[in-house]
Design a protein around this motif. Structure first.
Motif, PDB file in Angstrom:
ATOM      1  N   UNK A 126      69.268  60.856   7.885  1.00 45.39           N
ATOM      2  CA  UNK A 126      69.474  61.821   9.033  1.00 45.39           C
ATOM      3  C   UNK A 126      68.607  62.925   8.635  1.00 45.39           C
ATOM      4  N   UNK A 127      69.000  63.324   7.289  1.00 43.41           N
ATOM      5  CA  UNK A 127      68.204  64.662   6.881  1.00 43.41           C
ATOM      6  C   UNK A 127      67.700  64.264   5.549  1.00 43.41           C
ATOM      7  N   UNK A 128      66.214  64.270   5.530  1.00 47.27           N
ATOM      8  CA  UNK A 128      65.644  63.861   4.150  1.00 47.27           C
ATOM      9  C   UNK A 128      64.817  65.267   3.717  1.00 47.27           C
ATOM     10  N   UNK A 129      64.977  65.406   2.466  1.00 47.64           N
ATOM     11  CA  UNK A 129      64.250  66.664   1.915  1.00 47.64           C
ATOM     12  C   UNK A 129      63.400  65.982   0.724  1.00 47.64           C
ATOM     13  N   UNK A 130      62.213  66.219   0.821  1.00 53.58           N
ATOM     14  CA  UNK A 130      61.132  65.974  -0.051  1.00 53.58           C
ATOM     15  C   UNK A 130      60.413  66.934  -0.642  1.00 53.58           C
ATOM     16  N   UNK A 131      60.548  67.340  -2.014  1.00 51.65           N
ATOM     17  CA  UNK A 131      60.094  68.638  -2.592  1.00 51.65           C
ATOM     18  C   UNK A 131      59.063  67.775  -3.642  1.00 51.65           C
ATOM     19  N   UNK A 132      57.765  68.128  -2.991  1.00 47.86           N
ATOM     20  CA  UNK A 132      56.602  67.982  -3.806  1.00 47.86           C
ATOM     21  C   UNK A 132      56.530  66.447  -4.308  1.00 47.86           C
ATOM     22  N   UNK A 133      57.221  65.536  -3.850  1.00 43.14           N
ATOM     23  CA  UNK A 133      57.236  64.120  -4.337  1.00 43.14           C
ATOM     24  C   UNK A 133      55.834  63.587  -4.036  1.00 43.14           C
ATOM     25  N   UNK A 134      55.294  63.798  -2.797  1.00 44.02           N
ATOM     26  CA  UNK A 134      54.067  63.190  -2.568  1.00 44.02           C
ATOM     27  C   UNK A 134      52.874  63.719  -3.441  1.00 44.02           C
ATOM     28  N   UNK A 135      53.121  64.999  -3.984  1.00 44.77           N
ATOM     29  CA  UNK A 135      51.731  65.657  -4.618  1.00 44.77           C
ATOM     30  C   UNK A 135      51.120  64.697  -5.551  1.00 44.77           C
ATOM     31  N   UNK A 136      51.809  63.904  -6.075  1.00 45.59           N
ATOM     32  CA  UNK A 136      51.165  63.013  -7.265  1.00 45.59           C
ATOM     33  C   UNK A 136      50.471  61.838  -6.792  1.00 45.59           C
ATOM     34  N   UNK A 137      50.938  61.598  -5.719  1.00 42.23           N
ATOM     35  CA  UNK A 137      50.516  60.274  -4.811  1.00 42.23           C
ATOM     36  C   UNK A 137      48.864  60.127  -4.603  1.00 42.23           C
ATOM     37  N   UNK A 138      48.405  59.104  -4.632  1.00 47.20           N
ATOM     38  CA  UNK A 138      46.928  59.052  -4.253  1.00 47.20           C
ATOM     39  C   UNK A 138      46.743  58.992  -2.673  1.00 47.20           C
ATOM     40  N   UNK A 139      45.487  59.154  -2.074  1.00 53.52           N
ATOM     41  CA  UNK A 139      45.432  59.330  -0.638  1.00 53.52           C
ATOM     42  C   UNK A 139      46.004  58.202   0.088  1.00 53.52           C
ATOM     43  N   UNK A 140      45.955  57.043  -0.330  1.00 51.58           N
ATOM     44  CA  UNK A 140      46.474  56.027   0.849  1.00 51.58           C
ATOM     45  C   UNK A 140      47.869  56.019   0.685  1.00 51.58           C
ATOM     46  N   UNK A 141      48.596  56.253  -0.476  1.00 55.16           N
ATOM     47  CA  UNK A 141      49.910  56.220  -0.567  1.00 55.16           C
ATOM     48  C   UNK A 141      50.465  57.431   0.279  1.00 55.16           C
ATOM     49  N   UNK A 142      49.659  58.718   0.094  1.00 57.40           N
ATOM     50  CA  UNK A 142      50.189  59.738   0.715  1.00 57.40           C
ATOM     51  C   UNK A 142      50.178  59.353   2.374  1.00 57.40           C
ATOM     52  N   UNK A 143      49.348  58.819   2.766  1.00 49.33           N
ATOM     53  CA  UNK A 143      49.235  58.694   4.214  1.00 49.33           C
ATOM     54  C   UNK A 143      50.232  57.712   4.748  1.00 49.33           C
ATOM     55  N   UNK A 144      50.522  56.795   3.698  1.00 49.27           N
ATOM     56  CA  UNK A 144      51.755  55.628   4.232  1.00 49.27           C
ATOM     57  C   UNK A 144      53.086  56.603   4.112  1.00 49.27           C
TER      58      UNK A 144
END
Ligand SMILES: Nc1ncnc2c1ncn2[C@@H]1O[C@H](COP(=O)(O)OP(=O)(O)OP(=O)(O)O)[C@@H](O)[C@H]1O
Ligand SMILES: [Mg+2]
Length: 262
Positions: A185-203
């Protein structure tokens, strides 16, 4: 009241959406041991060698932050290093107590951070099972979504290797994949996507939009203004523990960029 601050734009509350998180005049103070103020080089040497001169210092990380998040909000949280973003997120999940003020949430927020605990010596596969159990799923439920998690992470070839052998981006993928099976219901994402590559970030960004579309609320802390523009409907800008601006992503990001260029 101070007059030298930029007035905070409080957006109009949406009519048909319920408030899910209320942050009311929140202050957070960390108490830490410091080695003392700007010592001379000789001083420093003697302190380091003898471990002397420790004194308690207070870091006032949040100084009266207030805002309300509504269902279907996806809120980007921006600000320079040390401005208080992670502190605010940890306060919302209840990991860091507020020294003043209050936070109300309609359901328990989940924090997906770079620090989420996984066991380095165990394989990705076993971490999915343990992580799933820790999240409250039964073995059958984990079995049922196991292939989806692995597919989302894109780590099919590595899933039986110990996580010690994963790169930081691969670790982040597994964490995000694992967390995204749960309905939040409430998701907090703190910088977790920063290290992923472009494709993963898009997903991952697509997944964030999906959560939002299912009436969830997402907070995304990022230094990537592009990720924020692609996923957020609203942006909060923190500076030195104070909320500087809250509103339309483009407007807030423009003002932030302008302030950085000065
Ligand atoms: N556990 C802690 N103990 C003491 N001080 C802390 C602690 N965590 C953060 N701080 C201090 O609180 C302030 C805000 O830190 P915070 O981690 O919230 O910043 P941030 O906006 O998330 O920065 P970044 O962009 O680098 O992640 C900083 O001055 C930092 O030094
Ligand atoms: Mg941070």
């Amino acid at each position: 009241m101070s007059t030298d601050q930029t007035p905070v734009q409080a957006p109009q509350p949406p009519k048909d959406r319920k408030p899910v998180v209320i942050v009311d005049d929140v202050h957070v103070e960390y108490k830490v041991f410091a080695t003392g103020k700007r010592p001379t080089a000789a001083d420093r040497r003697s302190k380091v060698l003898r471990g002397r001169g420790k004194q308690m210092r207070t870091v006032h990380a949040l100084k009266g932050v207030s805002f309300t998040a509504y269902e279907q909000d996806s809120i980007g949280v921006i600000g320079t290093n040390g401005s208080g973003k992670s502190t605010l997120m940890r306060a919302i999940v209840g990991l860091t107590p507020a020294s003043r003020g209050a936070i109300y949430a309609s359901s328990r927020p989940s924090l997906l951070g770079v620090g989420a605990a996984l066991m380095k010596d165990l394989s990705g596969e076993r971490n999915i099972i343990l992580g799933g159990l820790a999240m409250g799923f039964s073995m059958d439920e984990i079995e049922a979504s196991f292939d989806d998690i692995v597919a989302f992470s894109g780590l099919e070839k590595f899933i039986d290797l110990p996580m010690r052998a994963y790169s930081s981006g691969m670790t982040a993928r597994l964490k995000f994949a694992l967390a995204s099976v749960q309905t939040h219901d409430i998701l907090i994402v703190d910088e977790a996507l920063a290290v992923g590559d472009r494709k993963f970030r898009a997903r991952s960004e697509a997944r964030i939009r999906e959560i939002r579309d299912n009436a969830g609320t997402v907070f995304l802390v990022s230094h990537s203004m592009q990720s924020i523009l692609d996923t957020c409907s609203r942006v909060i800008w923190l500076d030195q523990g104070t909320l500087v601006m809250d509103g339309d992503p483009e407007e807030v990001i423009d003002a932030y960029n302008e302030a950085q260029d000065k």
